[in-house]
Scaffold this motif. Sequence first.
Motif, PDB file in Angstrom:
ATOM      1  N   ASP A  14      37.089  39.958  45.250  1.00  0.00           N
ATOM      2  CA  ASP A  14      36.116  39.052  45.749  1.00  0.00           C
ATOM      3  C   ASP A  14      36.336  38.266  46.991  1.00  0.00           C
ATOM      4  OD1 ASP A  14      34.879  39.742  43.272  1.00  0.00           O
ATOM      5  OD2 ASP A  14      36.062  38.120  41.929  1.00  0.00           O
ATOM      6  N   LYS A  15      37.467  38.305  47.451  1.00  0.00           N
ATOM      7  CA  LYS A  15      37.754  37.572  48.614  1.00  0.00           C
ATOM      8  C   LYS A  15      36.906  38.160  49.759  1.00  0.00           C
ATOM      9  CE  LYS A  15      41.879  40.050  49.650  1.00  0.00           C
ATOM     10  NZ  LYS A  15      42.901  40.494  49.121  1.00  0.00           N
ATOM     11  N   GLN A  46      28.264  41.551  46.567  1.00  0.00           N
ATOM     12  CA  GLN A  46      28.914  41.604  45.112  1.00  0.00           C
ATOM     13  C   GLN A  46      29.786  42.947  45.235  1.00  0.00           C
ATOM     14  OE1 GLN A  46      26.059  42.726  42.181  1.00  0.00           O
ATOM     15  NE2 GLN A  46      27.536  42.178  40.481  1.00  0.00           N
ATOM     16  N   TYR A  55      31.815  45.259  42.297  1.00  0.00           N
ATOM     17  CA  TYR A  55      31.725  45.693  40.810  1.00  0.00           C
ATOM     18  C   TYR A  55      32.409  47.190  40.709  1.00  0.00           C
ATOM     19  CZ  TYR A  55      27.425  47.889  41.155  1.00  0.00           C
ATOM     20  OH  TYR A  55      26.366  48.680  41.357  1.00  0.00           O
ATOM     21  N   CYS A  56      32.910  47.198  39.471  1.00  0.00           N
ATOM     22  CA  CYS A  56      33.416  48.568  39.254  1.00  0.00           C
ATOM     23  C   CYS A  56      32.343  49.382  38.368  1.00  0.00           C
ATOM     24  CB  CYS A  56      34.949  48.584  38.532  1.00  0.00           C
ATOM     25  SG  CYS A  56      36.030  47.753  39.594  1.00  0.00           S
ATOM     26  N   THR A  76      39.737  47.459  39.737  1.00  0.00           N
ATOM     27  CA  THR A  76      39.899  45.660  39.316  1.00  0.00           C
ATOM     28  C   THR A  76      39.037  45.025  40.503  1.00  0.00           C
ATOM     29  OG1 THR A  76      42.089  45.817  38.190  1.00  0.00           O
ATOM     30  CG2 THR A  76      41.223  43.748  38.892  1.00  0.00           C
ATOM     31  N   ALA A  77      37.885  44.845  40.337  1.00  0.00           N
ATOM     32  CA  ALA A  77      36.825  44.254  41.450  1.00  0.00           C
ATOM     33  C   ALA A  77      37.296  42.723  41.603  1.00  0.00           C
ATOM     34  CB  ALA A  77      35.463  44.242  40.642  1.00  0.00           C
ATOM     35  N   SER A  78      37.741  42.141  40.584  1.00  0.00           N
ATOM     36  CA  SER A  78      38.062  40.788  41.204  1.00  0.00           C
ATOM     37  C   SER A  78      39.092  40.748  42.276  1.00  0.00           C
ATOM     38  CB  SER A  78      38.830  39.891  39.762  1.00  0.00           C
ATOM     39  OG  SER A  78      39.813  40.510  39.085  1.00  0.00           O
ATOM     40  N   ALA A  79      39.958  41.689  42.283  1.00  0.00           N
ATOM     41  CA  ALA A  79      41.036  41.687  43.505  1.00  0.00           C
ATOM     42  C   ALA A  79      40.314  41.686  44.539  1.00  0.00           C
ATOM     43  CB  ALA A  79      41.953  42.762  43.188  1.00  0.00           C
ATOM     44  N   SER A 123      41.709  47.241  45.241  1.00  0.00           N
ATOM     45  CA  SER A 123      41.237  47.286  43.805  1.00  0.00           C
ATOM     46  C   SER A 123      41.869  48.325  43.014  1.00  0.00           C
ATOM     47  CB  SER A 123      39.805  47.347  43.813  1.00  0.00           C
ATOM     48  OG  SER A 123      39.482  48.782  44.154  1.00  0.00           O
TER      49      SER A 123
END
Length: 102
Positions: free
Chosen positions: A44-45, A98, A100-101, A39-42, A63
């Motif tokens: 983003d920070k 960036q 991403y997975c 989960t790449a959004s985990a 992630s």
Amino acid sequence: MRAIPLIAAMWCGSVLLGCQSSSPERTQAPGSATANRCTASAVDKLIGQKATPALLDQARQESGASIARILRPGDVVTLEYNAGRLNLTTDDASVIQQAYCG
């Protein structure tokens, strides 16, 4: 003369073996633990921070990815998709741009 039919039979057998399909992959049952999911959004920070080995390991854990890598400009990378892999792309100064997975 007897060798020719034998060779032909062996060749036909090897061709047929090449056409054999492999067994289907096992899929996880709905509701089971999602191992190797990223989960790449985990993470983003982390964008804007300098990429280090410690930060890479932290990002991998947060992630949920099974593996992670840092991709710098000009790096040669494999293009196969891996749902359990986290990729952190950086600029020339190793600042994360960036996540991403894949």
